[in-house]
Enzyme design. Structure first.
Site, PDB file in Angstrom:
ATOM      1  N   SER A  35       0.805  -1.227   0.000  1.00  0.00           N
ATOM      2  CA  SER A  35       0.000   0.000   0.000  1.00  0.00           C
ATOM      3  C   SER A  35       0.835   1.273   0.000  1.00  0.00           C
ATOM      4  CB  SER A  35      -0.936   0.012   1.215  1.00  0.00           C
ATOM      5  OG  SER A  35      -0.183   0.009   2.424  1.00  0.00           O
ATOM      6  N   SER A 104       2.755  -7.097   2.610  1.00  0.00           N
ATOM      7  CA  SER A 104       2.405  -6.011   3.523  1.00  0.00           C
ATOM      8  C   SER A 104       0.886  -5.874   3.650  1.00  0.00           C
ATOM      9  CB  SER A 104       3.067  -4.722   3.029  1.00  0.00           C
ATOM     10  OG  SER A 104       3.083  -3.728   4.028  1.00  0.00           O
ATOM     11  N   PHE A 105       0.299  -4.783   3.190  1.00  0.00           N
ATOM     12  CA  PHE A 105      -1.156  -4.666   3.111  1.00  0.00           C
ATOM     13  C   PHE A 105      -1.745  -5.870   2.379  1.00  0.00           C
ATOM     14  CE2 PHE A 105      -3.927  -3.637  -0.549  1.00  0.00           C
ATOM     15  CZ  PHE A 105      -5.154  -3.477   0.090  1.00  0.00           C
ATOM     16  N   ASP A 225      13.346  -4.641   8.618  1.00  0.00           N
ATOM     17  CA  ASP A 225      12.125  -3.987   8.140  1.00  0.00           C
ATOM     18  C   ASP A 225      11.713  -2.873   9.108  1.00  0.00           C
ATOM     19  OD1 ASP A 225       9.536  -3.323   7.254  1.00  0.00           O
ATOM     20  OD2 ASP A 225       9.054  -5.394   6.733  1.00  0.00           O
ATOM     21  N   HIS A 253      11.963  -3.814   3.995  1.00  0.00           N
ATOM     22  CA  HIS A 253      10.584  -4.182   3.686  1.00  0.00           C
ATOM     23  C   HIS A 253      10.437  -4.700   2.257  1.00  0.00           C
ATOM     24  CE1 HIS A 253       6.353  -4.255   4.539  1.00  0.00           C
ATOM     25  NE2 HIS A 253       6.044  -3.408   3.572  1.00  0.00           N
TER      26      HIS A 253
END
Length: 273
Positions: A35, A104-105, A225, A253
């Site tokens: 995101s 992630s998202f 991260d 990340h």
């Protein structure tokens, strides 16, 4: 005339005209992006798609509110609606069951999708994933709070990557220009307004539901991260019965970019390619 590689095919999924990439042949694999500002499926998965496509049919959409997928000023973004969009895409493509890789998202969405419709999901890969309750990091707060400028984008990219050699002025300018395309920032800024801890909590799935997941799951995280804490993946490892965790040292990340070759190898092996 130069074409934009971020633009793929178009299909209506759950009523949304969706931009997606569809490459390779074999068992379907759905790739769900993160995101970040200006993100697209192609930007997120450009080093992953061609490798997985050697063994699988790879589907990588711009999720509702992101990239070149249709957006409206009154769009309401929620995990429920994103799940419906993902299921709508599988339905539109005639795909009954797909492996799902979420970043992630996208990891939170992959989890929610597997809980909502477990029969539609084969194996799971969750990388730097949201989906559990944790205190929002300064990095994630900065990413979701991005306001468009070249300097701000450079700072965001510094948060994403451990290896600063990956972050140069050309990449910063490319991502900055992506973030200011018509409608991009308006949509992005409306998704995660401050205070932003509530959006981490809103993306978290119920722990009992996570414990009940039957799917074989590969969890991947970068030790350094700064966006999603390693503790989030350790929590998923504790909760998901059929889970394994791989942690990359000296990695931020951007696991799929910073450790592209090894990441692609792990995912291919896990999915059975």
């Amino acid at each position: 005339m130069q074409t934009n590689p971020e633009i793929g095919r178009r299909i209506v999924a759950n009523g949304i005209e969706t931009n997606y990439h569809d490459v390779g042949e074999g068992h379907p694999v759905l790739l769900i992006h993160g995101s970040g500002p200006g993100v697209t499926a192609y930007a997120n998965w450009r080093l992953t798609m061609p490798v997985l496509a050697k063994n699988f049919r790879v589907i990588a959409p711009d999720m509702a509110g992101f990239g070149e997928t249709e957006r409206h000023a009154d769009d309401r973004h929620s995990m429920e609606n994103w799940v419906l969009h993902a299921l709508g895409l599988l339905d539109a493509l005639g795909i009954e069951r797909a492996h799902v890789v979420g970043n992630s998202f996208g990891g939170a969405l992959a989890l929610a999708l597997a809980i909502r419709a477990p029969e539609r999901v084969g194996k799971l890969v969750l990388m730097g994933s949201v989906g559990t309750h944790f205190g929002i990091t300064e990095g994630l707060d900065a990413v979701w709070g991005y306001s468009p400028s070249l300097d701000n984008m450079r700072a965001i990219l510094d948060i994403f990557a451990f290896d600063r050699n990956l972050v140069n002025d050309d990449l910063a300018r490319l991502r900055y220009e992506a973030s200011i395309r018509p409608g991009y920032q308006e949509s992005f800024s409306s998704m995660f307004p401050a205070p932003r801890q509530r959006w981490v909590d809103a993306m978290a799935s119920d722990e009992a539901a996570i414990r009940a997941l039957p799917h074989e799951t590969l969890i991947v995280h970068g030790r350094e991260d700064k966006v999603i804490p390693l503790a989030a993946s350790l929590a998923l490892l504790e909760l998901i019965p059929k889970a394994q965790l791989h942690v990359f040292g000296q990695c931020g990340h951007w696991t799929q970019i910073e450790q592209a070759e090894r990441f692609n190898g792990l995912v291919t092996e896990h999915l059975g390619g």
